[in-house]
Write a protein that holds these residues in place. Structure first.
Motif, short mmCIF file in Angstrom:
data_model
loop_
_atom_site.label_atom_id
_atom_site.label_comp_id
_atom_site.label_asym_id
_atom_site.label_seq_id
_atom_site.Cartn_x
_atom_site.Cartn_y
_atom_site.Cartn_z
N VAL A 171 0.86 -1.18 0.00
CA VAL A 171 0.00 0.00 0.00
C VAL A 171 0.90 1.23 0.00
O VAL A 171 1.71 1.40 0.91
CB VAL A 171 -0.93 0.02 1.23
CG1 VAL A 171 -1.80 1.27 1.23
CG2 VAL A 171 -1.79 -1.24 1.27
N SER A 172 0.77 2.04 -1.04
CA SER A 172 1.58 3.27 -1.17
C SER A 172 3.07 2.97 -1.02
O SER A 172 3.80 3.69 -0.35
CB SER A 172 1.15 4.31 -0.14
OG SER A 172 -0.20 4.67 -0.34
N GLY A 173 3.50 1.85 -1.61
CA GLY A 173 4.91 1.49 -1.57
C GLY A 173 5.36 0.81 -0.28
O GLY A 173 6.49 0.34 -0.18
N GLN A 174 4.50 0.72 0.71
CA GLN A 174 4.83 0.07 1.98
C GLN A 174 4.28 -1.34 1.99
O GLN A 174 3.12 -1.57 1.66
CB GLN A 174 4.23 0.88 3.15
CG GLN A 174 4.47 0.27 4.52
CD GLN A 174 5.93 0.34 4.94
OE1 GLN A 174 6.61 1.32 4.67
NE2 GLN A 174 6.41 -0.70 5.58
N GLU A 175 5.12 -2.30 2.35
CA GLU A 175 4.70 -3.71 2.38
C GLU A 175 4.19 -4.08 3.76
O GLU A 175 4.79 -3.74 4.78
CB GLU A 175 5.89 -4.61 2.03
CG GLU A 175 5.52 -6.08 2.02
CD GLU A 175 6.68 -6.96 1.61
OE1 GLU A 175 7.18 -7.70 2.46
OE2 GLU A 175 7.10 -6.87 0.43
N TYR A 176 3.05 -4.78 3.78
CA TYR A 176 2.45 -5.26 5.02
C TYR A 176 2.21 -6.77 4.89
O TYR A 176 1.70 -7.23 3.88
CB TYR A 176 1.11 -4.57 5.29
CG TYR A 176 1.23 -3.07 5.45
CD1 TYR A 176 1.49 -2.52 6.69
CD2 TYR A 176 1.08 -2.22 4.35
CE1 TYR A 176 1.60 -1.15 6.84
CE2 TYR A 176 1.19 -0.85 4.49
CZ TYR A 176 1.45 -0.32 5.74
OH TYR A 176 1.57 1.03 5.88
N ILE A 177 2.59 -7.50 5.93
CA ILE A 177 2.32 -8.93 5.98
C ILE A 177 1.17 -9.14 6.97
O ILE A 177 1.28 -8.79 8.14
CB ILE A 177 3.55 -9.74 6.44
CG1 ILE A 177 4.74 -9.49 5.52
CG2 ILE A 177 3.21 -11.23 6.55
CD1 ILE A 177 4.57 -10.01 4.11
N ILE A 178 0.09 -9.71 6.47
CA ILE A 178 -1.07 -9.98 7.31
C ILE A 178 -0.99 -11.45 7.72
O ILE A 178 -1.05 -12.34 6.89
CB ILE A 178 -2.39 -9.72 6.55
CG1 ILE A 178 -2.40 -8.31 5.94
CG2 ILE A 178 -3.60 -9.96 7.46
CD1 ILE A 178 -2.29 -7.19 6.93
N ASN A 179 -0.85 -11.71 9.01
CA ASN A 179 -0.71 -13.10 9.46
C ASN A 179 -1.65 -13.43 10.61
O ASN A 179 -1.45 -14.41 11.31
CB ASN A 179 0.74 -13.40 9.85
CG ASN A 179 1.23 -12.53 11.00
OD1 ASN A 179 0.49 -11.72 11.55
ND2 ASN A 179 2.49 -12.70 11.34
N ARG A 180 -2.69 -12.65 10.78
CA ARG A 180 -3.63 -12.90 11.88
C ARG A 180 -4.93 -13.52 11.40
O ARG A 180 -5.70 -14.00 12.17
CB ARG A 180 -3.93 -11.61 12.61
CG ARG A 180 -2.65 -11.02 13.14
CD ARG A 180 -2.84 -10.35 14.38
NE ARG A 180 -1.51 -9.90 14.79
CZ ARG A 180 -1.23 -9.52 15.95
NH1 ARG A 180 -2.14 -9.51 16.86
NH2 ARG A 180 -0.02 -9.12 16.25
N TYR A 181 -5.18 -13.47 10.13
CA TYR A 181 -6.39 -14.05 9.58
C TYR A 181 -6.08 -14.56 8.19
O TYR A 181 -5.60 -13.82 7.36
CB TYR A 181 -7.51 -13.01 9.51
CG TYR A 181 -8.83 -13.61 9.12
CD1 TYR A 181 -9.26 -13.57 7.81
CD2 TYR A 181 -9.64 -14.22 10.06
CE1 TYR A 181 -10.48 -14.11 7.44
CE2 TYR A 181 -10.86 -14.76 9.69
CZ TYR A 181 -11.27 -14.69 8.39
OH TYR A 181 -12.47 -15.24 8.04
N GLY A 182 -6.28 -15.83 7.97
CA GLY A 182 -5.98 -16.40 6.66
C GLY A 182 -6.50 -17.81 6.58
O GLY A 182 -7.18 -18.28 7.48
N GLY A 183 -6.16 -18.49 5.52
CA GLY A 183 -6.57 -19.87 5.36
C GLY A 183 -5.66 -20.79 6.16
O GLY A 183 -4.60 -20.40 6.63
N SER A 184 -6.08 -22.01 6.32
CA SER A 184 -5.31 -23.00 7.07
C SER A 184 -5.26 -24.30 6.29
O SER A 184 -6.12 -24.58 5.47
CB SER A 184 -5.96 -23.25 8.43
OG SER A 184 -6.04 -22.06 9.17
N ILE A 185 -4.26 -25.11 6.57
CA ILE A 185 -4.10 -26.40 5.92
C ILE A 185 -4.07 -27.48 7.00
O ILE A 185 -3.37 -27.33 7.99
CB ILE A 185 -2.80 -26.44 5.10
CG1 ILE A 185 -2.84 -25.35 4.02
CG2 ILE A 185 -2.59 -27.83 4.49
CD1 ILE A 185 -1.53 -25.14 3.32
#
Length: 141
Positions: free
Chosen positions: A112-126
């Motif tokens: 976003v606007s050149g800034q990288e964010y890693i979202i690791n609190r909500y996602g898919g699971s295996i």
């Protein structure tokens, strides 16, 4: 946009040559299959086959979160799902119903606007099937 997936898989000790990867889609199943087939079917089949020096095939099945909500439970209960990819709420239900163990989770990268964010609190699971006694925790990988 390519999704960043963290995925670890051990198949070497299993006898099967074909594995059914079932994904629960929150949108149209056709979109899910289009977006995830390159990873869960093509990439895994190619890389795992090369790694094990034998032909391993992953087949991707998509079920809709809304319209086919119960079918993921039917697929797991009837042992037609070797691996499941889904949202945390579905995985939580599967964990309580079938005594499965979470193996890995997704981390998504946004810029976003050149800034990288890693979202690791909500996602898919295996997860794997409960009767797979070889893989119960990430340490078994």
């Amino acid at each position: 946009q390519m999704r960043a997936l963290v995925f670890i898989l051990v198949i070497a000790s299993c006898a099967s040559e074909t594995y059914n990867f079932v994904g629960v889609s929150v949108g149209p199943v056709e979109n899910f299959l289009r977006d995830f087939r390159p990873t869960f079917q093509n990439y895994l089949s190619d890389k795992v086959s090369k790694q094990l020096n034998r032909s391993i095939t992953f087949e991707l099945t998509g079920v809709s979160f809304n319209a086919d909500k119960d079918s993921i439970f039917e697929l797991v209960e009837s042992k037609r799902a070797d691996f499941v990819y889904g949202t945390p709420n579905i995985i939580g239900c599967l964990e309580s119903e079938f005594d499965i163990t979470l193996l890995a989770t997704v981390r998504k990268r946004y810029v976003v606007s050149g800034q990288e964010y890693i979202i690791n609190r909500y996602g898919g699971s295996i997860v794997t099937r409960a009767d797979n006694t070889d893989i119960k925790t990430v340490l078994d990988l």
